[in-house]
Structure formats: structure tokens, C-alpha cells
Design a protein around this motif. Structure first.
Motif, PDB file in Angstrom:
ATOM      1  N   ALA A 299      57.856  52.901 -68.632  1.00 13.78           N
ATOM      2  CA  ALA A 299      56.904  51.857 -69.031  1.00 13.78           C
ATOM      3  C   ALA A 299      55.452  52.255 -68.760  1.00 13.78           C
ATOM      4  O   ALA A 299      54.530  51.627 -69.280  1.00 13.78           O
ATOM      5  N   LEU A 300      55.244  53.290 -67.987  1.00 13.57           N
ATOM      6  CA  LEU A 300      53.893  53.683 -67.612  1.00 13.57           C
ATOM      7  C   LEU A 300      53.004  53.974 -68.818  1.00 13.57           C
ATOM      8  O   LEU A 300      51.813  53.662 -68.803  1.00 13.57           O
ATOM      9  N   ALA A 301      53.564  54.525 -69.867  1.00  8.82           N
ATOM     10  CA  ALA A 301      52.772  54.831 -71.066  1.00  8.82           C
ATOM     11  C   ALA A 301      52.207  53.566 -71.703  1.00  8.82           C
ATOM     12  O   ALA A 301      51.195  53.626 -72.403  1.00  8.82           O
ATOM     13  N   ALA A 302      52.820  52.429 -71.449  1.00 10.72           N
ATOM     14  CA  ALA A 302      52.358  51.147 -71.999  1.00 10.72           C
ATOM     15  C   ALA A 302      52.063  50.179 -70.851  1.00 10.72           C
ATOM     16  O   ALA A 302      52.412  49.011 -70.899  1.00 10.72           O
ATOM     17  N   TRP A 303      51.387  50.653 -69.818  1.00 11.37           N
ATOM     18  CA  TRP A 303      51.189  49.867 -68.593  1.00 11.37           C
ATOM     19  C   TRP A 303      50.475  48.552 -68.841  1.00 11.37           C
ATOM     20  O   TRP A 303      50.715  47.581 -68.144  1.00 11.37           O
ATOM     21  N   ARG A 304      49.634  48.464 -69.854  1.00 11.27           N
ATOM     22  CA  ARG A 304      48.919  47.209 -70.110  1.00 11.27           C
ATOM     23  C   ARG A 304      49.873  46.096 -70.549  1.00 11.27           C
ATOM     24  O   ARG A 304      49.677  44.938 -70.205  1.00 11.27           O
ATOM     25  N   GLU A 305      50.878  46.458 -71.317  1.00 12.32           N
ATOM     26  CA  GLU A 305      51.807  45.464 -71.844  1.00 12.32           C
ATOM     27  C   GLU A 305      53.060  45.294 -70.995  1.00 12.32           C
ATOM     28  O   GLU A 305      53.739  44.282 -71.101  1.00 12.32           O
ATOM     29  N   ALA A 306      53.374  46.281 -70.186  1.00  9.88           N
ATOM     30  CA  ALA A 306      54.615  46.249 -69.413  1.00  9.88           C
ATOM     31  C   ALA A 306      54.504  45.247 -68.259  1.00  9.88           C
ATOM     32  O   ALA A 306      53.550  45.296 -67.485  1.00  9.88           O
ATOM     33  N   PRO A 307      55.469  44.350 -68.134  1.00 11.37           N
ATOM     34  CA  PRO A 307      55.402  43.319 -67.094  1.00 11.37           C
ATOM     35  C   PRO A 307      55.766  43.806 -65.694  1.00 11.37           C
ATOM     36  O   PRO A 307      55.653  43.044 -64.739  1.00 11.37           O
ATOM     37  N   CYS A 308      56.145  45.064 -65.548  1.00  7.77           N
ATOM     38  CA  CYS A 308      56.658  45.536 -64.257  1.00  7.77           C
ATOM     39  C   CYS A 308      55.593  46.087 -63.316  1.00  7.77           C
ATOM     40  O   CYS A 308      55.931  46.604 -62.255  1.00  7.77           O
ATOM     41  N   PHE A 309      54.315  45.934 -63.666  1.00  3.50           N
ATOM     42  CA  PHE A 309      53.256  46.418 -62.795  1.00  3.50           C
ATOM     43  C   PHE A 309      52.474  45.254 -62.206  1.00  3.50           C
ATOM     44  O   PHE A 309      52.159  44.295 -62.902  1.00  3.50           O
ATOM     45  N   SER A 310      52.155  45.363 -60.924  1.00  2.52           N
ATOM     46  CA  SER A 310      51.399  44.311 -60.250  1.00  2.52           C
ATOM     47  C   SER A 310      49.929  44.356 -60.684  1.00  2.52           C
ATOM     48  O   SER A 310      49.477  45.336 -61.285  1.00  2.52           O
ATOM     49  N   ASP A 311      49.189  43.330 -60.338  1.00  5.25           N
ATOM     50  CA  ASP A 311      47.763  43.298 -60.659  1.00  5.25           C
ATOM     51  C   ASP A 311      47.020  44.443 -59.962  1.00  5.25           C
ATOM     52  O   ASP A 311      46.107  45.036 -60.544  1.00  5.25           O
ATOM     53  N   SER A 312      47.407  44.758 -58.749  1.00  2.46           N
ATOM     54  CA  SER A 312      46.783  45.877 -58.045  1.00  2.46           C
ATOM     55  C   SER A 312      47.103  47.206 -58.721  1.00  2.46           C
ATOM     56  O   SER A 312      46.229  48.075 -58.852  1.00  2.46           O
ATOM     57  N   GLU A 313      48.341  47.374 -59.155  1.00  2.00           N
ATOM     58  CA  GLU A 313      48.709  48.599 -59.872  1.00  2.00           C
ATOM     59  C   GLU A 313      47.937  48.710 -61.180  1.00  2.00           C
ATOM     60  O   GLU A 313      47.468  49.789 -61.549  1.00  2.00           O
ATOM     61  N   ARG A 314      47.777  47.596 -61.871  1.00  2.00           N
ATOM     62  CA  ARG A 314      47.013  47.599 -63.129  1.00  2.00           C
ATOM     63  C   ARG A 314      45.549  47.967 -62.879  1.00  2.00           C
ATOM     64  O   ARG A 314      44.942  48.705 -63.654  1.00  2.00           O
ATOM     65  N   ALA A 315      44.977  47.475 -61.792  1.00  3.71           N
ATOM     66  CA  ALA A 315      43.591  47.816 -61.445  1.00  3.71           C
ATOM     67  C   ALA A 315      43.475  49.313 -61.173  1.00  3.71           C
ATOM     68  O   ALA A 315      42.532  49.963 -61.631  1.00  3.71           O
TER      69      ALA A 315
END
Length: 108
Positions: free
Chosen positions: A27-43
Motif C-alpha cells: 500500500a505504500l505506493a498509494a499512501w495517500r489513499e491507503a487507510p492503513c497509515f496513521s496521521d503521523s506516518e502520513r506526515a
């Protein structure tokens, strides 16, 4: 993010040996859309992408990306994140300069 097959191969192999799930790695290639990343990970991912793609825009790290990272991480954690991003970028530049090929980095 940086287009390096060596980085992708090496870090995927490393992460699979650890506790990271295949689902999150895929899912990392689509990290913006993938629900499995926390807000901190997205930052952290947004900051890493901005630093990686600095030459793509006139404002390499927009305030919204910086401010979100600074909101999510204390000063020491943010400094560590920036250094780690820089180290990965340095490695990518060495690999690109020396024309490293996937599998030749000792990861197999």
C-alpha cells in the motif's frame, strides 16, 4: 518515491524481515489513499516525498507539509526524521551515480 529499484528492493526485503506487513508494504505506493497509515506516518511520508522531489517545485517543502510534520513530531524526532530522509537520499544518489543494479547490493 525516489524511483530507485535498488532502494525499493533493499528496503522491502529489510521491512519484510521485521514486523511490517506485506499489506502495508504494498500500500505504500498509494499512501495517500491507503487507510492503513496513521496521521503521523502520513506526515512523515509527505515530508519524505517533498524532500525527495525538491526539484519538482519552486517551494520544495510547502509550509503545510512542514507544519504538519512539526505538529506530529517533537523537535528531536523531526530532526531524526530529516536526517534519515537525507541519508536515504544520499544513498539513492550514490546508487544512481554508480549505476547499481537490483540484486547486486547484497540483498539476495
Amino acid at each position: 518515491m525516489n524511483g530507485s529499484s535498488v532502494c525499493l528492493d533493499m528496503h522491502t526485503r529489510e521491512d519484510r524481515k521485521g514486523t511490517e506487513s506485506d499489506h502495508r508494504l504494498f500500500a505504500l505506493a498509494a499512501w495517500r489513499e491507503a487507510p492503513c497509515f496513521s496521521d503521523s506516518e502520513r506526515a512523515a511520508l509527505a515530508l519524505a516525498e517533498a524532500v525527495t522531489r525538491m526539484s519538482d517545485r519552486t517551494n520544495p517543502v510547502p509550509d503545510e507539509i512542514w507544519n504538519e510534520s512539526a505538529r506530529r513530531f517533537d523537535e528531536q524526532a523531526l530532526a531524526t526524521l530529516i536526517l534519515k530522509i537525507g541519508m536515504v537520499e544520499f544513498g539513492n544518489r550514490v546508487n544512481a551515480t554508480t549505476k547499481q543494479i537490483v540484486g547486486e547490493c547484497g540483498c539476495e
